[in-house]
Design a protein around this motif. Structure first.
Motif, PDB file in Angstrom:
ATOM      1  N   GLY A 323       0.684  -1.268  -0.043  1.00 11.66           N
ATOM      2  CA  GLY A 323      -0.195   0.010   0.079  1.00 11.66           C
ATOM      3  C   GLY A 323       0.671   1.194   0.030  1.00 11.66           C
ATOM      4  N   TRP A 324       2.077   1.335   0.146  1.00 11.19           N
ATOM      5  CA  TRP A 324       2.952   2.578   0.322  1.00 11.19           C
ATOM      6  C   TRP A 324       3.517   2.980  -1.353  1.00 11.19           C
ATOM      7  N   VAL A 325       3.218   2.282  -2.395  1.00  8.99           N
ATOM      8  CA  VAL A 325       3.325   2.676  -3.715  1.00  8.99           C
ATOM      9  C   VAL A 325       2.170   3.241  -4.129  1.00  8.99           C
ATOM     10  N   ASN A 326       2.216   4.518  -4.426  1.00  4.19           N
ATOM     11  CA  ASN A 326       0.766   5.132  -5.263  1.00  4.19           C
ATOM     12  C   ASN A 326       1.293   6.254  -6.004  1.00  4.19           C
ATOM     13  N   PRO A 327       1.657   6.071  -7.164  1.00  3.60           N
ATOM     14  CA  PRO A 327       1.706   6.734  -7.989  1.00  3.60           C
ATOM     15  C   PRO A 327       0.870   8.026  -8.570  1.00  3.60           C
ATOM     16  N   VAL A 328       1.310   9.276  -8.545  1.00  2.00           N
ATOM     17  CA  VAL A 328       0.588  10.356  -8.636  1.00  2.00           C
ATOM     18  C   VAL A 328       0.437  10.736 -10.219  1.00  2.00           C
ATOM     19  N   ILE A 329      -0.898  10.891 -10.540  1.00  2.00           N
ATOM     20  CA  ILE A 329      -0.937  11.043 -11.968  1.00  2.00           C
ATOM     21  C   ILE A 329      -1.577  12.676 -12.073  1.00  2.00           C
ATOM     22  N   ASN A 330      -0.686  13.232 -13.026  1.00  2.00           N
ATOM     23  CA  ASN A 330      -1.070  14.877 -13.185  1.00  2.00           C
ATOM     24  C   ASN A 330      -1.785  14.907 -14.175  1.00  2.00           C
ATOM     25  N   GLN A 331      -1.716  14.254 -15.499  1.00  2.00           N
ATOM     26  CA  GLN A 331      -2.492  14.461 -16.504  1.00  2.00           C
ATOM     27  C   GLN A 331      -2.310  13.328 -17.485  1.00  2.00           C
ATOM     28  N   VAL A 332      -3.448  12.790 -18.142  1.00  2.00           N
ATOM     29  CA  VAL A 332      -3.593  12.142 -19.280  1.00  2.00           C
ATOM     30  C   VAL A 332      -3.557  12.494 -20.536  1.00  2.00           C
ATOM     31  N   TYR A 333      -2.954  12.283 -21.560  1.00  2.00           N
ATOM     32  CA  TYR A 333      -2.767  12.788 -22.769  1.00  2.00           C
ATOM     33  C   TYR A 333      -3.301  11.669 -23.911  1.00  2.00           C
ATOM     34  N   SER A 334      -3.903  11.935 -24.722  1.00  2.00           N
ATOM     35  CA  SER A 334      -4.352  10.867 -25.963  1.00  2.00           C
ATOM     36  C   SER A 334      -3.009  10.633 -26.772  1.00  2.00           C
ATOM     37  N   MET A 335      -3.013   9.646 -27.646  1.00  2.00           N
ATOM     38  CA  MET A 335      -1.860   9.592 -28.300  1.00  2.00           C
ATOM     39  C   MET A 335      -1.554  10.620 -29.443  1.00  2.00           C
ATOM     40  N   SER A 336      -2.749  11.393 -29.897  1.00  2.00           N
ATOM     41  CA  SER A 336      -2.597  12.194 -30.792  1.00  2.00           C
ATOM     42  C   SER A 336      -1.853  13.798 -30.309  1.00  2.00           C
ATOM     43  N   GLU A 337      -1.953  13.635 -28.827  1.00  2.00           N
ATOM     44  CA  GLU A 337      -1.430  14.813 -28.198  1.00  2.00           C
ATOM     45  C   GLU A 337      -0.176  14.695 -27.679  1.00  2.00           C
ATOM     46  N   VAL A 338       0.713  13.729 -28.421  1.00  2.00           N
ATOM     47  CA  VAL A 338       2.037  13.166 -28.139  1.00  2.00           C
ATOM     48  C   VAL A 338       3.114  14.636 -28.280  1.00  2.00           C
ATOM     49  N   GLN A 339       2.757  15.296 -29.125  1.00  2.00           N
ATOM     50  CA  GLN A 339       3.916  16.384 -29.202  1.00  2.00           C
ATOM     51  C   GLN A 339       3.580  17.397 -28.095  1.00  2.00           C
ATOM     52  N   GLN A 340       2.224  17.503 -27.627  1.00  2.00           N
ATOM     53  CA  GLN A 340       2.194  18.456 -26.551  1.00  2.00           C
ATOM     54  C   GLN A 340       2.524  17.812 -25.286  1.00  2.00           C
ATOM     55  N   VAL A 341       2.494  16.631 -25.000  1.00  2.00           N
ATOM     56  CA  VAL A 341       3.052  16.175 -23.713  1.00  2.00           C
ATOM     57  C   VAL A 341       4.846  16.248 -23.615  1.00  2.00           C
ATOM     58  N   HIS A 342       5.286  16.268 -24.806  1.00  2.00           N
ATOM     59  CA  HIS A 342       6.732  16.366 -24.737  1.00  2.00           C
ATOM     60  C   HIS A 342       7.149  17.653 -24.650  1.00  2.00           C
ATOM     61  N   HIS A 343       6.391  18.630 -24.907  1.00  2.00           N
ATOM     62  CA  HIS A 343       6.424  19.978 -24.689  1.00  2.00           C
ATOM     63  C   HIS A 343       6.340  20.275 -23.295  1.00  2.00           C
ATOM     64  N   ASP A 344       5.131  19.725 -22.773  1.00  2.00           N
ATOM     65  CA  ASP A 344       4.535  20.135 -21.187  1.00  2.00           C
ATOM     66  C   ASP A 344       5.726  19.600 -20.264  1.00  2.00           C
ATOM     67  N   ILE A 345       6.260  18.367 -20.302  1.00  2.00           N
ATOM     68  CA  ILE A 345       7.027  17.871 -19.546  1.00  2.00           C
ATOM     69  C   ILE A 345       8.229  18.591 -19.295  1.00  2.00           C
TER      70      ILE A 345
END
Length: 362
Positions: A323-345
């Motif tokens: 129970g102590w491993v709990n990844p925090v998700i900030n945002q989910v992107y679609s595959m068509s938004e791959v360019q945007q996620v590379h900019h945002d990160i």
């Protein structure tokens, strides 16, 4: 076992009027390797614009010690932007599919694989080529594939690889952190930072984290840090030491070119500064290391042995189950938004966990 869904398929797998023929095709696709898939491809190194979403990309052949995973989510890491730019020590041959972290179901196993079976819920924490997960299928050595307890979502599973394995290697294998020690996670609100906070807290360390925004500080607190400070505030280093009444045994450093000089002035005897990230050169005064007999150590997942991978994987799987491993998700992107996620990160201010790509519906 679930059959994959593709936006584009070769002519042999397209729907036809004959229901018997369609039934044959569906059975074949369930039992054997699907020949092509949708994937993000890079044909030349450059900016985010070189990321292209393509159909009918051939699936790599499977070796005896490998598994084929049907990917539902893929994790996005800063290192993938460096590779895409051609600014990394180990570059794949062009064209290639980025990514090394993923989560989904085992679709096929090699002849020598005995620990995993078709239909298993798994997460992928790397590939032998350091690429391939931004796709509907990824091939990986079984060394890098681990069972995913249903406590976590597939998006969380895709967030385990680089962040948790880096954090574990930094804290346990390199720093050899002990229960009761005082640990500073410098830049604790990102994917590796939140993982480091959770691991250090579970180990029994006193955990201090920093972040640059109120939201980021809240994330770090929820991950278990005992104390959280804003690293954009003036003289926050002095405030941390004054608040604690002591320095640090271990510092996990994500931006060494900015913070390393200050880190060396906050060390206890025998302290270890672990450099996880750096984006430039830095001038330091080595005298700050001499009196406390402290050390600076680097971390690189690329040098990790198979035995270390298995150790890290076993610890993280146990952490998920307990129970102590709990990844925090900030945002989910679609595959068509791959360019945007590379900019945002790279360019977004104030990290708050992990960015992931949704590849396929479950």
């Amino acid at each position: 076992m679930l059959s994959p869904t593709f936006s584009s398929a070769p002519i042999a797998f397209q729907q036809v009027a004959d229901p018997c023929y369609a039934q044959c095709v569906n059975a074949f696709s369930t039992i054997t390797m699907i020949p092509t898939m949708q994937a993000v491809r890079v044909h030349k190194f450059g900016g985010p614009e070189v990321l292209c979403l393509e159909n009918n990309v051939p699936i790599p052949p499977l070796k005896d010690n490998q598994v084929l995973v049907r990917v539902l989510y893929a994790g996005v890491n800063p290192v993938e932007t460096y590779i895409r730019e051609g600014q990394y020590s180990r570059l794949p041959e062009l064209p290639y599919t980025p990514g090394s972290d993923a989560a989904g179901y085992i679709h096929q196993v090699g002849r020598a694989v005995s620990s995993l079976k078709v239909g298993d819920r798994v997460f992928v924490a790397g590939t032998s080529t350091n690429s391939g997960s931004y796709a509907q299928f990824v091939v990986s050595d079984d060394t890098y594939v681990f069972p995913l307890n249903d406590r976590l979502s597939f998006a969380q599973g895709a967030s385990l690889g680089v962040p948790y394995f880096t954090a574990y290697k930094a804290l346990i294998l390199r720093a050899q952190t002990k229960p009761g020690e005082v640990v500073l996670v410098h830049g604790a609100s990102g994917a590796v930072g939140t993982a480091a906070v959770q691991i250090a807290r579970a180990l029994g360390a006193t955990v201090i984290g920093t972040a640059g925004t109120k939201d980021g500080m809240d994330v770090v607190s929820k991950c278990g840090a005992h104390h959280v400070f804003n690293h954009n505030h003036k003289s926050y280093e002095k405030k941390m030491v004054e608040h604690l009444g002591t320095g640090f045994d271990v510092i996990i450093e994500h931006l060494a070119n900015i913070n390393l000089g200050h880190d060396l002035q906050m060390l206890k005897a025998g302290a270890r500064v672990i450099v996880v990230g750096c984006r430039g050169s830095v001038n330091i005064n080595p005298r700050h290391l001499m009196l406390p007999e402290a050390s600076i150590r680097g971390v690189a997942l690329g040098t990790t042995t198979s035995a270390e991978w298995m150790e890290m994987g076993a610890a993280i799987v146990a952490g998920i189950e307990s129970g102590w491993v709990n990844p925090v998700i900030n945002q989910v992107y679609s595959m068509s938004e791959v360019q945007q996620v590379h900019h945002d990160i790279i360019h977004s201010k104030g990290a708050k966990g992990k960015l992931v790509l949704k590849v396929t519906d479950e």
